[in-house]
Design a protein around this motif. Structure first.
Motif, PDB file in Angstrom:
ATOM      1  N   ASP A 151      37.625  79.751  29.528  1.00  0.00           N
ATOM      2  CA  ASP A 151      36.470  79.068  28.947  1.00  0.00           C
ATOM      3  C   ASP A 151      35.490  80.028  28.283  1.00  0.00           C
ATOM      4  OD1 ASP A 151      35.154  76.409  28.688  1.00  0.00           O
ATOM      5  OD2 ASP A 151      33.543  77.462  29.744  1.00  0.00           O
ATOM      6  N   GLN A 152      35.291  81.204  28.910  1.00  0.00           N
ATOM      7  CA  GLN A 152      34.312  82.145  28.370  1.00  0.00           C
ATOM      8  C   GLN A 152      34.726  82.703  27.004  1.00  0.00           C
ATOM      9  OE1 GLN A 152      35.457  82.000  31.347  1.00  0.00           O
ATOM     10  NE2 GLN A 152      33.935  82.468  32.943  1.00  0.00           N
ATOM     11  N   ASN A 153      36.020  82.672  26.713  1.00  0.00           N
ATOM     12  CA  ASN A 153      36.486  83.219  25.436  1.00  0.00           C
ATOM     13  C   ASN A 153      36.344  82.248  24.268  1.00  0.00           C
ATOM     14  OD1 ASN A 153      37.188  85.634  26.597  1.00  0.00           O
ATOM     15  ND2 ASN A 153      39.351  85.095  26.890  1.00  0.00           N
ATOM     16  N   HIS A 154      35.981  81.000  24.549  1.00  0.00           N
ATOM     17  CA  HIS A 154      35.865  80.013  23.486  1.00  0.00           C
ATOM     18  C   HIS A 154      34.834  80.434  22.439  1.00  0.00           C
ATOM     19  CE1 HIS A 154      37.586  76.628  26.260  1.00  0.00           C
ATOM     20  NE2 HIS A 154      38.415  77.635  26.079  1.00  0.00           N
ATOM     21  N   TRP A 155      33.711  80.977  22.882  1.00  0.00           N
ATOM     22  CA  TRP A 155      32.664  81.398  21.955  1.00  0.00           C
ATOM     23  C   TRP A 155      33.116  82.604  21.129  1.00  0.00           C
ATOM     24  CZ3 TRP A 155      29.543  77.699  21.191  1.00  0.00           C
ATOM     25  CH2 TRP A 155      29.133  76.858  22.242  1.00  0.00           C
ATOM     26  N   ILE A 156      33.929  83.454  21.728  1.00  0.00           N
ATOM     27  CA  ILE A 156      34.458  84.611  20.990  1.00  0.00           C
ATOM     28  C   ILE A 156      35.384  84.140  19.873  1.00  0.00           C
ATOM     29  CG2 ILE A 156      35.890  86.687  21.186  1.00  0.00           C
ATOM     30  CD1 ILE A 156      34.898  86.983  24.048  1.00  0.00           C
ATOM     31  N   ILE A 157      36.181  83.108  20.156  1.00  0.00           N
ATOM     32  CA  ILE A 157      37.090  82.559  19.137  1.00  0.00           C
ATOM     33  C   ILE A 157      36.290  81.977  17.974  1.00  0.00           C
ATOM     34  CG2 ILE A 157      38.844  80.794  18.687  1.00  0.00           C
ATOM     35  CD1 ILE A 157      39.750  81.152  21.606  1.00  0.00           C
ATOM     36  N   ILE A 158      35.229  81.231  18.289  1.00  0.00           N
ATOM     37  CA  ILE A 158      34.375  80.660  17.228  1.00  0.00           C
ATOM     38  C   ILE A 158      33.761  81.774  16.394  1.00  0.00           C
ATOM     39  CG2 ILE A 158      32.307  79.308  16.737  1.00  0.00           C
ATOM     40  CD1 ILE A 158      32.888  77.679  19.248  1.00  0.00           C
ATOM     41  N   ALA A 159      33.251  82.802  17.068  1.00  0.00           N
ATOM     42  CA  ALA A 159      32.638  83.933  16.362  1.00  0.00           C
ATOM     43  C   ALA A 159      33.651  84.600  15.433  1.00  0.00           C
ATOM     44  CB  ALA A 159      32.083  84.944  17.358  1.00  0.00           C
ATOM     45  N   HIS A 160      34.878  84.760  15.903  1.00  0.00           N
ATOM     46  CA  HIS A 160      35.918  85.393  15.073  1.00  0.00           C
ATOM     47  C   HIS A 160      36.252  84.519  13.863  1.00  0.00           C
ATOM     48  CE1 HIS A 160      39.568  87.442  13.831  1.00  0.00           C
ATOM     49  NE2 HIS A 160      40.202  86.282  13.888  1.00  0.00           N
TER      50      HIS A 160
END
Length: 693
Positions: free
Chosen positions: A351-360
């Protein structure tokens, strides 16, 4: 002057504006125009309206406007904002800079805020006239705040595309521009790509066959003039278009990419200007967007950058929430598409990586930038996540989550609620959505239902390609695809079915072009020589491709005007083509005429002169000015006199007259003349029958 190429766009504008205040002579303007690449005529017209200023006044403009402009514009050189937003931000900073300076000066040397605004307006008007800057009214700068970027609702986006379709059907915009704009707006809305990233895409940046992604990366060099820079290093990424677009949108995009790959070179721009590999300007995208939005809303805060905000928030909702009534209101993805997106992009990430994916996906290095500037649905997401564990929220807690204060006008309905009572999320969902979307009740001339109905009626009009000259904007088939078809016919030994299948065009159309081309190939002169091809070129059915800039500009001009000229006077265009095919020779780029038949050449020139720029026509012959008659050949006489005034045209000992397109710059007749007319004969409307003698 020697360093003109080193100037960026902003330093170029301020430099030329300050120079214009000195009212330079015409010879200096011409030299400036050559070095800085602008229209000398427009520049001269601008300064003709300028009053003479003292040098001390110009120096004040430089210190109060010029120097701050050079400093503040640097940070926006590669900004993702549209040009209007960038200019407004720079103006606001210049205004604030002057206000701070004034507070430190004596009253006797202060320059009022009104004078600063007046000077900025004068500078902006100069940019509008010479650089095609967007026209807008400068706001009261002392009251200006950060631009409000709104999420574009699904209904608004659908109507934007509908308005685009309507403009196309009414011939307000060409087929080429419609295709470019609809695809770019869709890509921006679904992927969040920056405007500079999209206009810099090349065909080689499309990756994959059935599942196409777009590679966003820098290329080129400043030295050779093709440098494409990204805003940051983190902006370099792969954008999975194949899953971000809805099925119908991706089908349209995929067909477009396949056509570009077949008809153009890998280094050509994916989206370019009509019939030439020239990069689109940001203004070509932002101006129509603003125009359509102005038609839909009385007031709005939408800019092109709103597409990027919309995509960011759609991704946040998809990644962080299940498909429910809020997601359905703020996106137009179906539940199946919603789940497919999550499965494709999230995979098994925590779940915590979802924001990283959006940022990428947005080209941000860290999620903090995404949160700080782009995520406007955080309180929706937080409320949704919180409600899964504590479904009953108090009005007081909701007020705190939404940041209610006495100055918050849009959330006034919450102020009357008892803090201890339970908050009814479904009851207030529509109102909360309106905080993110413009008020949909403010349609100007019609509501959404009326507009949809009107457009559906207009779209029933059928488009028949056989009614148009191919390669014209009205035909909806560009020159690259047309020429590619002729090349493939030669390559595949006239296998029309194979060519039709490869290019996804009707066999009837390919066969029609082939029949016309073969008929022209067989044309013979009175001496039984081929008219359009040399003896060594008899295996060809098309003219050789041209490559000089002047020739390409002539081709663009010809096909832009051809259909309109035909609709205005079909018989004139018929005469032009018949005269061409009955008088053309393989050995000359122009058309010959004996003096005895000069009246026929006069008729041809009269009918054809609007198809090419007036300054490119040339009449070659011995003492043509004295030979031609004002009553019988007025147009050729006028052309001969115009040619006589300019140096650089060739002389001849031939007694016959030769009409051609001539480049003084290259010192030769241009092959674009035969190239255009030959292709026009091949791709002519079916009802236009030509008499071949």
């Amino acid at each position: 002057m020697e360093n003109a190429k080193l100037f960026n766009e902003y330093s170029k504008r301020i430099t030329l504006w300050l120079i214009s205040l000195f009212k330079p002579p015409q010879e200096d303007i011409d030299l400036l125009a050559q070095r800085f690449d602008f229209c000398a005529t427009i520049f001269a017209k601008i300064i003709s309206n300028n009053s003479q200023l003292a040098k001390s006044s110009i120096y004040t403009y430089y210190t109060r406007i010029g120097e701050p402009w050079l400093i503040y514009s640097l940070q926006y050189q590669f900004s993702e904002d549209d040009e209007e937003t960038r200019l407004q931000k720079i103006y606001a900073q210049i205004y604030q800079n002057n206000c701070i300076a004034e507070s430190l000066l004596e009253d006797t040397v202060k320059k009022s805020a009104a004078q600063i605004v007046k000077t900025l307006k004068r500078f902006h008007q100069f940019q509008e006239q010479l650089f095609d800057a967007p026209a807008f009214t400068l706001e009261t700068l002392d009251q200006q705040t950060r631009p409000r970027t709104r999420i574009i609702s699904p209904v608004t986006f659908q109507l934007l595309i509908k308005k685009l379709q309507q403009a196309h059907l009414q011939n307000i915009i060409s087929q080429h521009d419609y295709e470019n704009l609809s695809l770019i707006y869709t890509l921006a809305y679904r992927t969040g790509m920056r405007i500079n990233e999209m206009i810099g895409l090349r065909i080689k940046d499309t990756e994959g066959l059935n599942r196409i992604s777009l590679l966003v990366k820098p290329y080129g060099s400043e030295k050779i003039g093709n440098e494409h820079r990204l805003k940051t290093d983190s902006a370099q990424r792969s954008v999975p278009v194949y899953c971000l677009l809805k099925a119908s949108e991706y089908q349209q995009f995929h067909q477009y990419v396949v056509k570009q790959r077949l008809t153009k070179k890998p280094n050509d721009y994916l989206f370019s200007q009509f019939n030439e590999n020239k990069k689109l300007s940001q203004h070509m995208l932002t101006a129509p967007f603003k125009n359509f939005m102005d038609q839909l809303f009385k007031q709005h805060h939408y800019t092109f950058h709103s597409f990027r905000h919309s995509a960011a928030n759609h991704l946040a909702l998809i990644f962080k929430c299940d498909y429910h009534f809020l997601s359905d209101s703020l996106t137009d993805y179906t539940e199946v598409e919603y789940n497919q997106l999550r499965a494709e992009l999230l995979r098994n990430s925590i779940d915590q990586n979802h924001w990283i994916i959006i940022a990428h996906l947005l080209g941000h290095l860290e999620p903090i930038e995404t949160f700080k500037s782009y995520i406007h649905v955080a309180y929706f997401i937080a409320g949704y996540q919180f409600s899964k564990y504590r479904p009953l929220l108090s009005n007081g807690l909701v007020k705190k989550m939404l940041g209610i204060s006495n100055s918050t006008q849009e959330l006034h309905f919450l102020k009357s609620l008892n803090d201890q009572s339970e908050f009814n999320f479904e009851m207030h969902a529509t109102t909360l959505c309106k905080l993110l979307l413009n008020n949909q009740e403010k349609w100007i001339a019609s509501n959404a239902h009326t507009l949809h109905a009107e457009l559906e009626v207009n779209q029933t009009q059928e488009h028949c390609i056989f009614d148009y000259f191919v390669a014209t904007p009205e035909s909806k088939i560009d020159l690259d695809l047309f020429y590619k078809a002729l090349c493939l016919l030669e390559l595949y030994k006239y296998d029309t079915e194979r060519v039709a299948q490869e290019l996804c065009l009707s066999h009837e159309l390919i066969k029609y072009w082939y029949d016309n081309a073969i008929q022209l190939k067989q044309l013979k002169s009175r001496k039984n020589n081929p008219r359009l091809f040399h003896i060594t070129e008899l295996q060809y059915i098309k003219p050789s491709m041209i490559d000089t800039n002047e020739d390409l500009l002539l081709v663009t001009h010809f096909f832009n005007y051809l259909q309109a000229c035909y609709q205005k006077s079909p018989e004139n265009i018929r005469y032009v083509l018949e005269f061409f095919i009955n008088h053309v020779t393989a050995s000359h780029t122009g058309l010959h005429s004996t003096r005895k038949n000069i009246q026929n050449l006069e008729k041809f020139y009269y009918a054809a002169k609007d198809l090419f720029p007036a300054n490119m026509w040339h009449l070659l012959g011995i003492d043509m000015v004295n030979f031609l008659n004002k009553e019988i050949t007025p147009n050729l006489l006028k052309l001969a006199k115009a040619n006589q005034k300019l140096e650089g045209y060739p002389t001849t000992k031939e007694n016959n007259a030769r009409l051609q397109l001539y480049s003084l710059k290259q010192g030769k007749a241009l092959p674009a003349f035969k190239f255009c007319l030959h292709l026009a004969c091949i791709g002519r409307p079916a009802q236009l029958q030509l008499e071949i003698k």
